[in-house]
Design an enzyme around this catalytic site. Structure first.
Site, mmCIF file in Angstrom:
data_model
loop_
_atom_site.group_PDB
_atom_site.id
_atom_site.type_symbol
_atom_site.label_atom_id
_atom_site.label_comp_id
_atom_site.label_asym_id
_atom_site.label_seq_id
_atom_site.Cartn_x
_atom_site.Cartn_y
_atom_site.Cartn_z
ATOM 1 N N HIS A 1 3.770 -4.922 18.567
ATOM 2 C CA HIS A 1 2.989 -5.528 19.641
ATOM 3 C C HIS A 1 3.322 -7.012 19.618
ATOM 4 O O HIS A 1 2.978 -7.716 18.675
ATOM 5 C CB HIS A 1 1.498 -5.292 19.414
ATOM 6 N N GLY B 1 0.440 0.894 26.979
ATOM 7 C CA GLY B 1 -0.943 1.173 26.659
ATOM 8 C C GLY B 1 -1.805 1.244 27.899
ATOM 9 O O GLY B 1 -1.859 2.256 28.591
ATOM 10 N N PRO C 1 -1.710 4.387 21.056
ATOM 11 C CA PRO C 1 -3.038 4.845 20.621
ATOM 12 C C PRO C 1 -4.095 3.885 21.142
ATOM 13 O O PRO C 1 -3.970 2.673 20.969
ATOM 14 C CB PRO C 1 -2.943 4.789 19.086
ATOM 15 N N ASN D 1 5.954 -3.138 22.276
ATOM 16 C CA ASN D 1 4.644 -2.875 22.869
ATOM 17 C C ASN D 1 4.038 -4.204 23.311
ATOM 18 O O ASN D 1 4.248 -5.229 22.698
ATOM 19 C CB ASN D 1 3.749 -2.184 21.832
ATOM 20 N N CYS E 1 -4.830 -3.518 14.722
ATOM 21 C CA CYS E 1 -6.168 -3.644 15.300
ATOM 22 C C CYS E 1 -6.874 -4.877 14.742
ATOM 23 O O CYS E 1 -6.957 -5.043 13.524
ATOM 24 C CB CYS E 1 -6.991 -2.394 15.004
ATOM 25 N N GLN F 1 -2.389 8.522 14.514
ATOM 26 C CA GLN F 1 -2.472 7.166 13.968
ATOM 27 C C GLN F 1 -3.624 7.074 12.980
ATOM 28 O O GLN F 1 -4.755 7.449 13.285
ATOM 29 C CB GLN F 1 -2.660 6.100 15.051
#
Length: 333
Positions: free
Chosen positions: A174, A236, A20, A214, A103, A73
């Site tokens: 991530h 990504g 995303p 990720n 995020c 998401q």
């Protein structure tokens, strides 16, 4: 217009997914990426619970059934609100709901969204349980390996273990920490070092969980190597800037015997979609073609291709004629 939730959904695999990405993975981008790979799992941009519950709900949920398999998401930290949004996602036909715990931006931190939630494992667990109880589709979590002030491996295990105990079975990691003070979101994707070994240890210590890697993955060779350790890989920025990489995903990662689509064929596959977009919505062609600029990489004519679709497009009287000009530059590639 709502999507019919009775539509047969294709089998969902997280072996390869596209991350995303705010301002990038909108419905036009996802429709384009789906032309290149039938099997890749696609994700929406992050949608906050507030926007979905109190904003233009249909606009945020809008998608084409051709995009499946597709995950929504969500950003939020209220279990009740997330459960309500998960129900909306399921009714709209999404295959999965994913909670953003990665995020790092100040804006989302101030609303208790994103990576800051790693400091609150029990709250994340409560959010996940509320969503799992509300829907039958999978609920997953995307997170970092830590945040500043909470970046030890023991704390990471505490987070994953707590959320697992709430019922989550799939985690996308991530493999960087997030620095919540002093770094921009862009810097947080580049400055904290990648630590694949931490994610690999997590897979060893939680073998019962599905763990998707990720961060910094750029090639299908990288994907193949990581799949020896992890259950899946998520790309990504590389998937966005070099989308033609997806053209070989089905053959190389899913053992498909379908022929690999050429760049030219990928371009032509979008023409009818763009024509409908122009006719039905009376909208600009660049809403779609801005996501296709990376289709032309590494050969003569690529610069002209990008100029046609990013500069000339704004003064074209006949956008589709310009589209055809750009497509001709890809013929033979």
């Amino acid at each position: 217009m709502p999507i019919d939730s009775t539509v047969n959904r294709p089998a969902l695999s997280r072996r390869f997914s596209v991350a995303p990405m705010m301002d990038w993975t909108d419905r036009h981008c996802r429709f384009f990426l789906r032309q290149l790979s039938r099997n890749a799992l696609l994700y929406t941009e992050m949608v906050t619970t507030g926007a979905l519950l109190h904003g233009d709900t249909q606009r945020f949920l809008r998608h084409d059934v051709a995009e499946y398999p597709l995950a929504l998401q969500l950003g939020g930290s209220s279990p009740a609100d997330l459960a309500a949004c998960a129900k909306l996602a399921e009714a709209a036909g999404y295959n999965e709901v994913n909670l953003n715990v990665g995020c790092p931006s100040d804006r989302v931190q101030n609303n208790m969204i994103g990576a800051c939630l790693m400091a609150h494992p029990q709250l994340v667990a409560d959010c996940v349980k509320a969503m799992i109880d509300a829907v039958d589709i999978p609920v997953t979590v995307k997170h970092r390996i830590g945040i500043d002030g909470r970046d030890s491996y023991a704390e990471l295990c505490d987070f994953v273990g707590t959320v697992r105990d709430a019922g989550c079975k799939s985690f996308t990691v991530h493999a960087r920490i997030a620095i919540l003070s002093g770094l921009s979101p862009k810097e947080n994707r580049e400055i904290p070092p990648l630590r694949y070994e931490v994610a690999a240890q997590l897979k060893k210590d939680f073998p019962d969980l599905e763990l998707i890697l990720n961060g910094g993955i750029k090639t299908l060779e990288d994907c193949t190597a990581h799949l020896e350790t992890f259950d899946g890989v998520m790309l990504g920025r590389e998937a966005y800037h070099n989308p033609y990489l997806l053209a070989q995903v089905d053959q190389r990662l899913f053992a498909s015997d379908a022929p690999v689509m050429s760049r030219f064929e990928a371009m032509l596959s979008m023409r009818d979609y763009i024509a409908r977009h122009l006719q039905e919505e009376r909208a600009a062609m660049h809403h779609v073609t801005r996501h296709m600029l990376g289709l032309a990489q590494g050969f003569k004519g690529a610069r002209r291709f990008r100029q046609l679709l990013s500069v000339d497009i704004h003064k074209a009287n006949d956008p589709l004629e310009l589209f055809d000009q750009a497509a001709q530059l890809l013929e033979g590639h």
